[in-house]
Scaffold this motif. Sequence first.
Motif, PDB file in Angstrom:
ATOM      1  N   PHE A 179       0.879  -1.175   0.000  1.00  0.00           N
ATOM      2  CA  PHE A 179       0.000   0.000   0.000  1.00  0.00           C
ATOM      3  C   PHE A 179       0.913   1.221   0.000  1.00  0.00           C
ATOM      4  CE2 PHE A 179       0.460   1.460   4.423  1.00  0.00           C
ATOM      5  CZ  PHE A 179       0.868   0.307   5.081  1.00  0.00           C
ATOM      6  N   GLY A 180       0.395   2.338  -0.518  1.00  0.00           N
ATOM      7  CA  GLY A 180       1.284   3.499  -0.616  1.00  0.00           C
ATOM      8  C   GLY A 180       0.546   4.809  -0.703  1.00  0.00           C
ATOM      9  N   PHE A 181       1.162   5.833  -0.125  1.00  0.00           N
ATOM     10  CA  PHE A 181       0.710   7.224  -0.223  1.00  0.00           C
ATOM     11  C   PHE A 181       1.849   8.121   0.269  1.00  0.00           C
ATOM     12  CE2 PHE A 181      -2.072   4.795   2.854  1.00  0.00           C
ATOM     13  CZ  PHE A 181      -1.332   4.991   4.004  1.00  0.00           C
ATOM     14  N   PRO A 182       1.634   9.467   0.239  1.00  0.00           N
ATOM     15  CA  PRO A 182       2.781  10.356   0.530  1.00  0.00           C
ATOM     16  C   PRO A 182       3.034  10.634   2.015  1.00  0.00           C
ATOM     17  CG  PRO A 182       1.233  11.339  -1.065  1.00  0.00           C
ATOM     18  CD  PRO A 182       0.535  10.195  -0.419  1.00  0.00           C
ATOM     19  N   GLN A 183       2.886   9.650   2.882  1.00  0.00           N
ATOM     20  CA  GLN A 183       3.037   9.886   4.321  1.00  0.00           C
ATOM     21  C   GLN A 183       4.502   9.789   4.774  1.00  0.00           C
ATOM     22  OE1 GLN A 183       0.514  10.798   6.453  1.00  0.00           O
ATOM     23  NE2 GLN A 183       1.769  10.704   8.295  1.00  0.00           N
ATOM     24  N   GLY A 184       5.370   9.238   3.923  1.00  0.00           N
ATOM     25  CA  GLY A 184       6.790   9.113   4.274  1.00  0.00           C
ATOM     26  C   GLY A 184       6.987   8.271   5.525  1.00  0.00           C
ATOM     27  N   ASN A 185       7.978   8.676   6.346  1.00  0.00           N
ATOM     28  CA  ASN A 185       8.247   7.947   7.596  1.00  0.00           C
ATOM     29  C   ASN A 185       7.619   8.618   8.805  1.00  0.00           C
ATOM     30  OD1 ASN A 185       9.794   5.917   6.405  1.00  0.00           O
ATOM     31  ND2 ASN A 185      11.546   7.327   6.288  1.00  0.00           N
ATOM     32  N   THR A 186       6.760   9.605   8.553  1.00  0.00           N
ATOM     33  CA  THR A 186       6.086  10.290   9.665  1.00  0.00           C
ATOM     34  C   THR A 186       4.955   9.408  10.179  1.00  0.00           C
ATOM     35  OG1 THR A 186       6.545  12.385   8.569  1.00  0.00           O
ATOM     36  CG2 THR A 186       4.873  12.425  10.306  1.00  0.00           C
ATOM     37  N   ARG A 187       4.758   9.415  11.485  1.00  0.00           N
ATOM     38  CA  ARG A 187       3.676   8.613  12.061  1.00  0.00           C
ATOM     39  C   ARG A 187       2.322   9.031  11.489  1.00  0.00           C
ATOM     40  NH1 ARG A 187       4.595   8.505  18.523  1.00  0.00           N
ATOM     41  NH2 ARG A 187       6.818   8.078  18.548  1.00  0.00           N
ATOM     42  N   LEU A 188       1.476   8.050  11.259  1.00  0.00           N
ATOM     43  CA  LEU A 188       0.115   8.316  10.755  1.00  0.00           C
ATOM     44  C   LEU A 188      -0.859   7.883  11.846  1.00  0.00           C
ATOM     45  CD1 LEU A 188      -1.986   8.865   8.460  1.00  0.00           C
ATOM     46  CD2 LEU A 188      -1.747   6.454   7.841  1.00  0.00           C
ATOM     47  N   ALA A 189      -1.582   8.848  12.427  1.00  0.00           N
ATOM     48  CA  ALA A 189      -2.574   8.499  13.455  1.00  0.00           C
ATOM     49  C   ALA A 189      -3.740   7.774  12.782  1.00  0.00           C
ATOM     50  CB  ALA A 189      -3.069   9.755  14.154  1.00  0.00           C
ATOM     51  N   MET A 190      -4.165   6.678  13.416  1.00  0.00           N
ATOM     52  CA  MET A 190      -5.274   5.885  12.863  1.00  0.00           C
ATOM     53  C   MET A 190      -6.218   5.470  13.988  1.00  0.00           C
ATOM     54  SD  MET A 190      -3.589   3.377  10.010  1.00  0.00           S
ATOM     55  CE  MET A 190      -5.134   3.220   9.156  1.00  0.00           C
ATOM     56  N   ALA A 191      -7.416   5.022  13.607  1.00  0.00           N
ATOM     57  CA  ALA A 191      -8.384   4.508  14.595  1.00  0.00           C
ATOM     58  C   ALA A 191      -9.427   3.697  13.853  1.00  0.00           C
ATOM     59  CB  ALA A 191      -9.068   5.660  15.331  1.00  0.00           C
ATOM     60  N   SER A 192     -10.084   2.812  14.583  1.00  0.00           N
ATOM     61  CA  SER A 192     -11.205   2.096  13.979  1.00  0.00           C
ATOM     62  C   SER A 192     -12.473   2.922  14.122  1.00  0.00           C
ATOM     63  CB  SER A 192     -11.421   0.744  14.665  1.00  0.00           C
ATOM     64  OG  SER A 192     -12.646   0.203  14.209  1.00  0.00           O
ATOM     65  N   VAL A 193     -13.264   2.913  13.067  1.00  0.00           N
ATOM     66  CA  VAL A 193     -14.588   3.530  13.098  1.00  0.00           C
ATOM     67  C   VAL A 193     -15.404   2.985  14.280  1.00  0.00           C
ATOM     68  CG1 VAL A 193     -16.770   3.304  11.835  1.00  0.00           C
ATOM     69  CG2 VAL A 193     -14.712   4.044  10.630  1.00  0.00           C
ATOM     70  N   GLU A 194     -15.152   1.705  14.632  1.00  0.00           N
ATOM     71  CA  GLU A 194     -15.925   1.076  15.716  1.00  0.00           C
ATOM     72  C   GLU A 194     -15.709   1.789  17.053  1.00  0.00           C
ATOM     73  OE1 GLU A 194     -14.216  -2.813  15.537  1.00  0.00           O
ATOM     74  OE2 GLU A 194     -15.204  -3.316  13.651  1.00  0.00           O
ATOM     75  N   ASP A 195     -14.586   2.485  17.204  1.00  0.00           N
ATOM     76  CA  ASP A 195     -14.259   3.118  18.489  1.00  0.00           C
ATOM     77  C   ASP A 195     -14.703   4.575  18.583  1.00  0.00           C
ATOM     78  OD1 ASP A 195     -13.181   0.800  19.549  1.00  0.00           O
ATOM     79  OD2 ASP A 195     -11.254   1.161  18.570  1.00  0.00           O
ATOM     80  N   GLN A 289      -9.167   0.058  20.107  1.00  0.00           N
ATOM     81  CA  GLN A 289      -8.440  -1.038  19.455  1.00  0.00           C
ATOM     82  C   GLN A 289      -7.142  -0.551  18.800  1.00  0.00           C
ATOM     83  OE1 GLN A 289     -11.435  -3.782  17.292  1.00  0.00           O
ATOM     84  NE2 GLN A 289     -12.396  -1.789  17.370  1.00  0.00           N
ATOM     85  N   SER A 290      -6.095  -1.321  19.016  1.00  0.00           N
ATOM     86  CA  SER A 290      -4.867  -1.110  18.245  1.00  0.00           C
ATOM     87  C   SER A 290      -5.120  -1.695  16.856  1.00  0.00           C
ATOM     88  CB  SER A 290      -3.700  -1.836  18.898  1.00  0.00           C
ATOM     89  OG  SER A 290      -3.962  -3.233  18.888  1.00  0.00           O
ATOM     90  N   LEU A 291      -4.236  -1.390  15.892  1.00  0.00           N
ATOM     91  CA  LEU A 291      -4.416  -1.990  14.558  1.00  0.00           C
ATOM     92  C   LEU A 291      -4.354  -3.511  14.679  1.00  0.00           C
ATOM     93  CD1 LEU A 291      -4.718  -1.727  11.466  1.00  0.00           C
ATOM     94  CD2 LEU A 291      -2.222  -1.820  11.330  1.00  0.00           C
ATOM     95  N   GLU A 292      -3.451  -3.989  15.534  1.00  0.00           N
ATOM     96  CA  GLU A 292      -3.287  -5.435  15.671  1.00  0.00           C
ATOM     97  C   GLU A 292      -4.576  -6.084  16.194  1.00  0.00           C
ATOM     98  OE1 GLU A 292       0.379  -6.782  17.110  1.00  0.00           O
ATOM     99  OE2 GLU A 292      -0.320  -8.831  17.376  1.00  0.00           O
ATOM    100  N   SER A 293      -5.169  -5.536  17.246  1.00  0.00           N
ATOM    101  CA  SER A 293      -6.368  -6.177  17.797  1.00  0.00           C
ATOM    102  C   SER A 293      -7.529  -6.076  16.803  1.00  0.00           C
ATOM    103  CB  SER A 293      -6.729  -5.618  19.174  1.00  0.00           C
ATOM    104  OG  SER A 293      -6.873  -4.226  19.108  1.00  0.00           O
TER     105      SER A 293
END
Length: 312
Positions: A179-195, A289-293
Amino acid sequence: MQQHHFPGGRPTILVTGATGAQGGSVARALLNSNRYNVRCLTRNVHSHNALTLRLAGAELVAGDLDDKDSLVAAMKDCYGVFGVTNFWEHFGKEFSQGQNLIDAVAASGIRHFIFSGLPGYAELAGGQFPVPHCDIKAALENYTRQREIPASFVHIAFYYENFFSFFPPQKKDDGCFYFGFPQGNTRLAMASVEDIGPIVAQLFACPEIYLHRTVGVVGEDRTCREYAAIMSRVLGVTVRYHHIQRDIFSGLGFPGAEELANMFEVQRLYIPQRSADLMESYCIHPGMQSLESWLVRHKHQFLQLLNETEYA
Ligand code: NAP
């Protein structure tokens, strides 16, 4: 302030976007809390998602963000409103739709409005990279403040679910998924819609803490390379992240490519991390949830998707 009647002793909350991702999560959490009458706004009360909400105990009300009177009618006797606007269906019209919503909230004497906003990315980047879906939401937040509405704002991070829809990893000749986009090595904050729902429900439950505050909804804050490693470990295939430069990504030709290219570029250059939002999200909702869980719970669905992209 107008008098509110709470039938059955419970306050009523109007949830916009309830047939979609964010509003659906909020409607489910409010229903689960057993504290509210949950009223869901939709343009089509006969859709599958609308009927599912009704079966789960919600009230359906027909309305359209283009029609302020329908919103005022939908807010009759409501204590609270969850507001979400959908840039990706309406583009620039998102602003007037949001204004209609906010004007209806003001006219209805709503005691707690929770709006799904985002920071102004153009401002963050000194006007260099316009990102209308963020900039419009930031303008709507300002409009809410100018109107002195009792409100809270949530800033929801990039959904994990985007890996199902916009960015499914694609198999290449080397047998790996990318997968790819212009985020580089900067952290990308994420979350599940469920949360999202459990957090918004907690904000409604504690207005004394959250009125006039902005809460970032973040379940993970890692680099894309780390996300790829987590996917590889959980799914048992090799997933890699590929940095795509902003100019190349914006020329990919799909609708919204330039907008998304700018979004990632602003994040890459100006949002190094969102640790404080992550910590607050887990304090408000320890089941975050973490991405892993999240991946473990959706592993089967994810592997099926990878299979489909392989033969696409
Ligand atoms: P979604 O799943 O596509 O659902 C859209 C919802 O909006 C539906 O429930 C739809 O209801 C409702 N809607 C659309 N136009 C309407 C109108 N004119 N009047 C009344 N309701 C209308 O969208 P979502 O993901 O929950 O939310 C989209 C927003 O999230 C976007 O603005 C985006 O910028 C923001 N966001 C996305 C991410 C991400 O990572 N993807 C992260 C943060 C924020 P009916 O069809 O039933 O009427």
